[in-house]
Design an enzyme around this catalytic site. Sequence first.
Site, PDB file in Angstrom:
ATOM      1  N   LYS A  81       8.800  15.323   0.103  1.00 35.47           N
ATOM      2  CA  LYS A  81       8.619  14.163   1.064  1.00 35.47           C
ATOM      3  C   LYS A  81       8.323  14.979   2.272  1.00 35.47           C
ATOM      4  CE  LYS A  81       9.626  10.401   0.546  1.00 35.47           C
ATOM      5  NZ  LYS A  81       8.947   9.192   0.262  1.00 35.47           N
ATOM      6  N   GLY A 183      12.906  -7.890   4.447  1.00 38.33           N
ATOM      7  CA  GLY A 183      11.609  -7.215   4.889  1.00 38.33           C
ATOM      8  C   GLY A 183      10.550  -7.909   4.389  1.00 38.33           C
ATOM      9  N   GLY A 185       7.233  -6.833   4.687  1.00 42.37           N
ATOM     10  CA  GLY A 185       6.132  -5.884   4.832  1.00 42.37           C
ATOM     11  C   GLY A 185       5.156  -6.136   3.628  1.00 42.37           C
ATOM     12  N   VAL A 187       5.380  -4.538   0.655  1.00 43.50           N
ATOM     13  CA  VAL A 187       6.337  -4.998  -0.590  1.00 43.50           C
ATOM     14  C   VAL A 187       6.939  -6.006  -0.741  1.00 43.50           C
ATOM     15  CG1 VAL A 187       7.828  -3.778  -2.165  1.00 43.50           C
ATOM     16  CG2 VAL A 187       6.365  -2.511  -1.076  1.00 43.50           C
TER      17      VAL A 187
END
Length: 348
Positions: A81, A183, A185, A187
């Site tokens: 990451k 959320g 967004g 997804v």
Amino acid sequence: MASFEDLLESWDGEQVVIRRDRESGAWIFICMHSTQLGPAAGGTRLKVYDTPSDGLRDAMRLSAGMTAKLAVADLRLGGGKAVLAVPAIPTGDERRALLHRYAEMVASLGGSFITSSDVGTGESDMDAIAERTEHVFGRSQARGGAGDPGPFTAVGVFHGIKASLAQVYGTDDLSGRKVLVQGAGSVGGALADLLGREGATVLVADIDGAKANGAASAAGGSTVEADSLVVTECDVYAPCALGATLSATTIPRLRSRIVAGSANNQLATPEDAERLRTAGILYAPDYVINAGGAIAINFLELNDRSHADVDVALAKIGDTLREIYRRAEAEGITTAAAADALAASRLS
């Protein structure tokens, strides 16, 4: 406040590359947790942190999660990451220049780290990074990539929710089931739409009210205030924003039988897995259920596989969760522990 040295001393990963980007004031952290199964792969997070150490801690934690995610998904990749800890979110030429300098760091690693998008970055950023290194995926379709991985992640979560419903209720039928998506967004919005099409009662919460309204409307559902989502009664709570929403404080207040969403690191502490089990709440381990985006871009960009192959692989996320649930039940352990055991077996 922990120093870089303290954080690195306590980490079990392989390598960290750190750069102070003086032109932008950013700190760049590339964490390669494991290359045991292949090059370390993981997204690039662009975010403002309180301290640089917070950015390093995030990169280390997320890279370990990628090791487990990619091992369970059987993608022959290790976990990594990157975090670009910026003083303010850059735009325009300043953003592009920062991404180019970061891409040159990635290129210098010779393929031992491959990156894609994450919180704060998207297709256009991956396109910019690809101008300086080939070790990137998640580019736009116009640039030969798979595009936004969010919708693929949503499909994997959808299959995971159905597997979780079957475990708790004996059927994966979504008709009339109430699902709260936190959320809205790429997804969460796509997931809400998929759920709505299957007859679920969809509730959407987001700190951006306009996003929440848009996703809820498209799914034929309604919105929930972001500050009341934990106490909202539902069959499935699907966290699809930032992590650490499941804690000693929130778990006793949850009014859901299932937690199954795309957010990374949903548990504030490892002990929260046992708290969920004790409360009778089935937890779909985050790094298992949210692997759809990684699977899709790996198949389409790195391995020249077809969209039909991707569809089959995304459906298998539900099968993997069923295996994890069976093991957890048989051994009397948490689903998180069962997932970790599966990841360990793949790594060995």
